[in-house]
Design a protein around this motif. Sequence first.
Motif, short mmCIF file in Angstrom:
data_model
loop_
_atom_site.label_atom_id
_atom_site.label_comp_id
_atom_site.label_asym_id
_atom_site.label_seq_id
_atom_site.Cartn_x
_atom_site.Cartn_y
_atom_site.Cartn_z
N PHE A 12 -48.31 45.45 -21.62
CA PHE A 12 -47.03 45.12 -21.18
C PHE A 12 -46.41 43.91 -21.87
O PHE A 12 -45.36 43.59 -21.79
N GLY A 13 -47.17 43.27 -22.85
CA GLY A 13 -46.50 42.25 -23.50
C GLY A 13 -46.92 40.97 -23.04
O GLY A 13 -47.24 40.85 -21.92
N GLY A 15 -45.24 38.27 -22.06
CA GLY A 15 -44.51 37.97 -20.88
C GLY A 15 -44.83 38.21 -19.58
O GLY A 15 -44.68 37.73 -18.56
N HIS A 16 -45.84 39.32 -19.28
CA HIS A 16 -46.17 40.03 -18.29
C HIS A 16 -47.83 39.27 -17.95
O HIS A 16 -48.50 39.05 -18.70
N ARG A 18 -48.47 36.25 -17.86
CA ARG A 18 -48.59 34.97 -18.40
C ARG A 18 -48.75 33.67 -17.43
O ARG A 18 -49.70 33.04 -17.52
N ASP A 63 -44.43 35.75 -26.27
CA ASP A 63 -43.44 35.85 -25.31
C ASP A 63 -42.36 34.84 -25.90
O ASP A 63 -41.33 34.26 -25.34
N ARG A 213 -47.67 47.88 -26.34
CA ARG A 213 -46.75 46.73 -27.10
C ARG A 213 -47.18 46.88 -28.46
O ARG A 213 -46.30 46.83 -29.32
N TYR A 246 -40.17 50.75 -25.86
CA TYR A 246 -39.56 49.39 -25.52
C TYR A 246 -39.36 48.94 -23.88
O TYR A 246 -39.94 48.04 -23.36
N LEU A 249 -41.54 46.61 -21.69
CA LEU A 249 -42.34 45.37 -22.34
C LEU A 249 -41.71 44.23 -22.09
O LEU A 249 -40.69 43.98 -21.88
N ARG A 250 -42.41 43.15 -21.70
CA ARG A 250 -42.02 41.62 -21.58
C ARG A 250 -42.80 41.01 -22.96
O ARG A 250 -43.52 40.45 -22.98
N SER A 251 -41.94 41.09 -24.10
CA SER A 251 -42.51 40.78 -25.30
C SER A 251 -41.43 40.17 -26.22
O SER A 251 -40.33 40.93 -26.45
N THR A 255 -38.51 42.48 -28.58
CA THR A 255 -37.09 41.93 -28.67
C THR A 255 -36.59 41.74 -29.72
O THR A 255 -35.39 42.37 -30.14
#
Length: 284
Positions: A12-13, A15-16, A18, A63, A213, A246, A249-251, A255
Motif C-alpha cells: 500500500f505504500g 503513507g499507509h 506509518r 511518503d 507499490r 496507482y 497507493l499512499r506513496s 505520485t
Amino acid sequence: MTAFFAASIGSFGGGHARTALTTYLADDVTPWLLSGAGERIHGQLLTHAAQLTILLGNMSADDGAVALAQHYHRTAAHLAAEAEDPHTHTIALRALASHALELGHQRPALTLAQQAAGTAARYSSELTQSFTQTQLALAHAHAGDRPRALLALHSAELLHSRADQDPADPFDSYPTAALHHQRARTLTALGDHRAAGHAFQASLRARAPQARRARALTTALLATSQLRQGNLEESLTTWKRFLGDYPGLRSARATDSLTTMRQVLRPYRDRPGVALLIEEAASL
C-alpha cells in the motif's frame, strides 16, 4: 509486527500505517526497552526496535518525509550498534546509502554503500551481501565508475544465485524481482537503456502479486525507459499498467511517477491515445 509493517509498505505504500508504526514504537516498544529486561532479552528488543525503525524510515522516505527518514535510519543504526547486531546495522547503513543517493549526495552515498558491503561481507548472509552489493553497484554507476559498478553487480548476482531464500524474514531476504530492479537502475545510470528495459521487465515478471507499490514504481521506470528508446506505443501500454496499480497507493514516490508520466508524455499529446492517458492521470 515487523513482517506486518514490511508487507504493508509493499502493498500500500509508505503513507499507509506509518502513523500506526510510529505509535507502536512510542507506546509499546520504547517502554519495553526501558523495562530493565535481562541482557539477552534487552539485546533482542534492541534488534527488533532497530528493524522496525528501519521500516519506519523506509515508510517516511516513500511518503516524502525526507528529514524524518534520515533521522529514523540513523536512529536504527545506533540501536543496532547498541544491540551489537552487525547484520541489522548493515541494513541500516544500506538504507542510509540508498536515501543519500536518492537525494543526490553521491559521495556520502558511495561511502555508506561501501561500509554496508564491507560489514555484510563479514557478518551477513549471502542474500544480505547481494543486497548491499547492488546498492554499491548503483552508487558506483552514479559516480560514473562503470567497471566498479559492473563488478559489484556481478558479485551481487553471483551471491544471490547461490543463496537460500527465506521470504518469511523481511530482514534476511532479497527477492529476485528486487535484484532485477536494482540491476535495471544501475544499467539506466550507466546509459544502457535497452538492457535496463529487459531488466525492468524481468523484475515485473518475478514480482509477487501483492507487491503493488514496487510493481507500480518498476512499471513507471520501464515506461520511461521505453520512451527514451523511442518506443512510444510500448511506453503508453506500460503507463496504462502503472495507472492500474496507482489507485489505493499512499506513496509520494508513486505520485512523483504519476507527475513524471504527465511531463514526459506532454510533447506527444497530439498522438493517438496520449491526451486521453494524460487526462486519466490528471483525474487520479
